[in-house]
Scaffold this motif. Structure first.
Motif, PDB file in Angstrom:
ATOM      1  N   PRO A   1      54.287  44.115 -13.700  1.00  0.00           N
ATOM      2  CA  PRO A   1      53.414  45.529 -13.921  1.00  0.00           C
ATOM      3  C   PRO A   1      53.940  46.416 -12.977  1.00  0.00           C
ATOM      4  O   PRO A   1      54.211  46.359 -11.857  1.00  0.00           O
ATOM      5  N   PRO A   2      53.792  48.012 -13.149  1.00  0.00           N
ATOM      6  CA  PRO A   2      53.919  48.983 -12.149  1.00  0.00           C
ATOM      7  C   PRO A   2      52.773  48.672 -11.057  1.00  0.00           C
ATOM      8  O   PRO A   2      51.789  48.555 -11.402  1.00  0.00           O
ATOM      9  N   LEU A   3      53.434  48.817  -9.842  1.00  0.00           N
ATOM     10  CA  LEU A   3      52.547  48.434  -8.796  1.00  0.00           C
ATOM     11  C   LEU A   3      51.849  49.672  -8.043  1.00  0.00           C
ATOM     12  O   LEU A   3      52.537  50.863  -7.932  1.00  0.00           O
ATOM     13  N   LEU A   4      50.581  49.689  -7.793  1.00  0.00           N
ATOM     14  CA  LEU A   4      49.818  50.637  -7.373  1.00  0.00           C
ATOM     15  C   LEU A   4      50.007  50.928  -5.874  1.00  0.00           C
ATOM     16  O   LEU A   4      49.830  51.955  -5.326  1.00  0.00           O
ATOM     17  N   ALA A   5      50.292  49.814  -5.051  1.00  0.00           N
ATOM     18  CA  ALA A   5      50.424  49.751  -3.772  1.00  0.00           C
ATOM     19  C   ALA A   5      51.571  48.651  -3.348  1.00  0.00           C
ATOM     20  O   ALA A   5      51.381  47.610  -3.672  1.00  0.00           O
ATOM     21  N   PRO A   6      52.552  48.941  -2.474  1.00  0.00           N
ATOM     22  CA  PRO A   6      53.450  48.012  -2.008  1.00  0.00           C
ATOM     23  C   PRO A   6      52.456  47.040  -1.125  1.00  0.00           C
ATOM     24  O   PRO A   6      51.444  47.507  -0.447  1.00  0.00           O
ATOM     25  N   HIS A   7      53.097  45.738  -0.663  1.00  0.00           N
ATOM     26  CA  HIS A   7      52.182  44.961   0.084  1.00  0.00           C
ATOM     27  C   HIS A   7      51.808  45.516   1.435  1.00  0.00           C
ATOM     28  O   HIS A   7      50.667  45.271   1.967  1.00  0.00           O
TER      29      HIS A   7
ATOM     30  N   GLU B   1      39.461  58.139  -8.468  1.00  0.00           N
ATOM     31  CA  GLU B   1      37.985  57.730  -8.666  1.00  0.00           C
ATOM     32  C   GLU B   1      38.130  56.326  -8.504  1.00  0.00           C
ATOM     33  O   GLU B   1      37.116  55.747  -7.777  1.00  0.00           O
ATOM     34  N   ILE B   2      38.883  55.392  -9.268  1.00  0.00           N
ATOM     35  CA  ILE B   2      38.855  54.033  -9.201  1.00  0.00           C
ATOM     36  C   ILE B   2      39.189  53.668  -7.641  1.00  0.00           C
ATOM     37  O   ILE B   2      38.772  52.680  -7.194  1.00  0.00           O
ATOM     38  N   LEU B   3      40.380  53.942  -7.194  1.00  0.00           N
ATOM     39  CA  LEU B   3      40.748  53.802  -5.946  1.00  0.00           C
ATOM     40  C   LEU B   3      40.059  53.922  -4.701  1.00  0.00           C
ATOM     41  O   LEU B   3      40.211  53.397  -3.761  1.00  0.00           O
ATOM     42  N   GLY B   4      39.288  55.189  -4.858  1.00  0.00           N
ATOM     43  CA  GLY B   4      38.543  55.630  -3.700  1.00  0.00           C
ATOM     44  C   GLY B   4      39.497  56.406  -2.678  1.00  0.00           C
ATOM     45  O   GLY B   4      38.796  56.988  -1.573  1.00  0.00           O
ATOM     46  N   ARG B   5      40.482  56.866  -3.253  1.00  0.00           N
ATOM     47  CA  ARG B   5      41.514  57.725  -2.566  1.00  0.00           C
ATOM     48  C   ARG B   5      42.704  58.142  -3.472  1.00  0.00           C
ATOM     49  O   ARG B   5      42.770  57.584  -4.724  1.00  0.00           O
ATOM     50  N   PRO B   6      43.434  59.235  -3.214  1.00  0.00           N
ATOM     51  CA  PRO B   6      44.573  59.447  -4.086  1.00  0.00           C
ATOM     52  C   PRO B   6      45.693  58.326  -4.309  1.00  0.00           C
ATOM     53  O   PRO B   6      45.845  57.645  -3.336  1.00  0.00           O
ATOM     54  N   HIS B   7      46.399  58.337  -5.491  1.00  0.00           N
ATOM     55  CA  HIS B   7      47.231  57.310  -5.770  1.00  0.00           C
ATOM     56  C   HIS B   7      48.452  57.894  -4.894  1.00  0.00           C
ATOM     57  O   HIS B   7      48.875  58.911  -4.617  1.00  0.00           O
ATOM     58  N   ARG B   8      49.257  56.824  -4.424  1.00  0.00           N
ATOM     59  CA  ARG B   8      50.239  57.269  -3.429  1.00  0.00           C
ATOM     60  C   ARG B   8      51.493  56.522  -3.847  1.00  0.00           C
ATOM     61  O   ARG B   8      51.612  55.263  -4.370  1.00  0.00           O
ATOM     62  N   VAL B   9      52.765  57.120  -3.675  1.00  0.00           N
ATOM     63  CA  VAL B   9      53.901  56.369  -3.923  1.00  0.00           C
ATOM     64  C   VAL B   9      54.771  56.675  -2.650  1.00  0.00           C
ATOM     65  O   VAL B   9      54.379  57.618  -1.730  1.00  0.00           O
ATOM     66  N   GLU B  10      55.554  55.715  -2.266  1.00  0.00           N
ATOM     67  CA  GLU B  10      56.331  55.752  -1.078  1.00  0.00           C
ATOM     68  C   GLU B  10      57.912  55.530  -1.341  1.00  0.00           C
ATOM     69  O   GLU B  10      58.432  54.939  -2.321  1.00  0.00           O
ATOM     70  N   GLY B  11      58.778  55.745  -0.328  1.00  0.00           N
ATOM     71  CA  GLY B  11      60.036  55.427  -0.314  1.00  0.00           C
ATOM     72  C   GLY B  11      60.939  56.431   0.480  1.00  0.00           C
ATOM     73  O   GLY B  11      60.330  57.060   1.409  1.00  0.00           O
ATOM     74  N   VAL B  12      62.097  56.357   0.536  1.00  0.00           N
ATOM     75  CA  VAL B  12      62.917  56.934   1.617  1.00  0.00           C
ATOM     76  C   VAL B  12      63.427  58.264   0.696  1.00  0.00           C
ATOM     77  O   VAL B  12      63.759  58.213  -0.252  1.00  0.00           O
ATOM     78  N   VAL B  13      63.347  59.216   1.720  1.00  0.00           N
ATOM     79  CA  VAL B  13      63.930  60.758   1.216  1.00  0.00           C
ATOM     80  C   VAL B  13      65.577  60.613   1.310  1.00  0.00           C
ATOM     81  O   VAL B  13      66.214  60.095   2.352  1.00  0.00           O
TER      82      VAL B  13
ATOM     83  N   LEU C   1      59.838  52.793  -4.327  1.00  0.00           N
ATOM     84  CA  LEU C   1      60.202  51.376  -4.048  1.00  0.00           C
ATOM     85  C   LEU C   1      60.168  50.789  -5.482  1.00  0.00           C
ATOM     86  O   LEU C   1      59.589  51.562  -6.437  1.00  0.00           O
ATOM     87  N   PRO C   2      60.606  49.370  -5.776  1.00  0.00           N
ATOM     88  CA  PRO C   2      60.842  49.043  -6.993  1.00  0.00           C
ATOM     89  C   PRO C   2      59.513  49.017  -7.572  1.00  0.00           C
ATOM     90  O   PRO C   2      58.537  48.519  -7.076  1.00  0.00           O
ATOM     91  N   HIS C   3      59.628  48.953  -8.927  1.00  0.00           N
ATOM     92  CA  HIS C   3      58.253  48.577  -9.647  1.00  0.00           C
ATOM     93  C   HIS C   3      57.051  49.421  -9.321  1.00  0.00           C
ATOM     94  O   HIS C   3      56.129  49.590  -9.555  1.00  0.00           O
ATOM     95  N   THR C   4      57.217  50.844  -8.591  1.00  0.00           N
ATOM     96  CA  THR C   4      56.259  51.902  -8.201  1.00  0.00           C
ATOM     97  C   THR C   4      55.482  52.358  -9.494  1.00  0.00           C
ATOM     98  O   THR C   4      56.163  52.713 -10.604  1.00  0.00           O
ATOM     99  N   ALA C   5      54.319  52.458  -9.622  1.00  0.00           N
ATOM    100  CA  ALA C   5      53.450  53.381 -10.448  1.00  0.00           C
ATOM    101  C   ALA C   5      53.645  54.666 -10.418  1.00  0.00           C
ATOM    102  O   ALA C   5      53.124  55.209  -9.556  1.00  0.00           O
TER     103      ALA C   5
END
Length: 317
Positions: free
Chosen positions: A68-74, A186-198, A218-222
């Motif tokens: 599944p697309p991931l909401l947060a990396p480990h 609303e579900i997360l309790g904070r904004p949805h975040r994506v991460e990666g290298v510029v 990052l791979p599989h990011t939502a």
């Protein structure tokens, strides 16, 4: 907070602990109920609270290609868990061999021999072991044999998101994919975040007067639906108001889907090669192709102004 990858990383002299197990993707508000309960029980008993999770997502091993697309990396999940008071996170490599562990073997190898569980905290629908044959009832019977309690915590939370559906990672992924980042927040309790290298892109934003950080996610990011969003760009310990574009850049016949963030009113930023994070605060408009570059520029100016207003309103809230 301690972070372990694999059972062999757990200290040999590890004492009793309170344990909760799950994928916990996103660490949403339902997950937070369970984790907080585990932390509170740990504090009452004077022992550490441990979260056990898996990498890769079990579905990828059981049904290859279904990750599944991931909401947060480990590492992000670990940060969020640390904020909730968790003392240690154990990431178990989820292999084909591991997936064949019976529920009884899982209890002995993980909960009893390694983590010396005193209490195990789970939601009512928790399943584990080969073919997900184990449940909380089985866990409770094992607890009587191996001297641990089982606390079942109802993670049922609802709100406006998804029309009142119970909060879950699945619902959050759906809302993100639809561009409803406010519902996801609303579900997360904070904004949805994506991460990666510029990384270096076509640099058209710079040419147009709106230099953007092109984030290689990052791979599989939502990643949210194509469009323009207001949010934040986090880099080098600083949070900057941002106008964020997701999509293929149809104005210039683009084909590759990208996430680009323009740090509003910032000049001379050089973020190439840095790991950054982008928080999605609000949807502004969908992706569109304009009749001319000048028309695009006019719209970009309006987009930036709208994003500036939305971020300012969020800060003032």
């Amino acid at each position: 907070m301690q972070r372990w990858r694999g059972l062999e990383d757990i200290p040999q002299d590890w004492g009793r602990s309170v344990v909760t197990i799950g994928s916990y993707d996103g660490v949403h508000r339902g997950h937070q109920l369970i984790i907080r309960h585990a932390v509170n029980r740990a504090r009452e008993l004077g022992v550490p609270a441990v979260v056990v999770t898996f990498d890769p997502h079990p579905s990828e091993v059981v049904r290859p290609g279904s990750h599944p697309p991931l909401l947060a990396p480990h590492h992000r999940r670990a940060e969020l868990m640390a904020d909730l008071g968790v003392d240690a996170v154990l990431i178990l490599p989820f292999t084909t061999e591991f997936s064949k562990l019976s529920p009884a073997d899982f209890v002995v190898k993980v909960l009893v021999d390694k983590l010396r569980a005193k209490v195990v905290v789970e939601g009512p629908n928790f399943r584990f072991g080969h073919k997900a044959a184990g449940n909380v009832e089985f866990l409770a019977t094992q607890g009587k044999t191996y001297d641990f309690e089982v606390d079942v915590v109802d993670l049922y939370v609802t709100g406006e998101a998804g029309g009142g559906e119970p909060f879950s990672s699945t619902l959050t992924r759906r809302l993100v994919a639809e561009g409803d980042v406010e519902g996801a927040a609303e579900i997360l309790g904070r904004p949805h975040r994506v991460e990666g290298v510029v990384v270096r892109g076509a640099q058209r934003g710079r040419e147009l007067g709106f230099p953007t950080a092109n984030v290689e996610t990052l791979p599989h990011t939502a990643v949210p639906a194509d469009g323009v969003y207001a949010g934040w760009l986090h880099a080098q310990g600083e949070a900057m108001p941002a106008a964020i574009s997701v999509g293929t850049n149809p104005q210039f016949e683009g084909t590759e889907r990208t996430v680009e963030a323009y740090a509003i009113d910032r000049v001379g930023l050089d973020l190439y090669g840095l790991h950054v994070a982008v928080d999605f605060l609000a949807f502004v408009r969908g992706q569109a192709k304009f009749e001319s570059v000048d028309a695009l520029l006019e719209q970009m100016g309006r987009d930036v102004e709208k994003c500036r207003e939305l971020v300012a309103a969020d800060e003032a809230a």
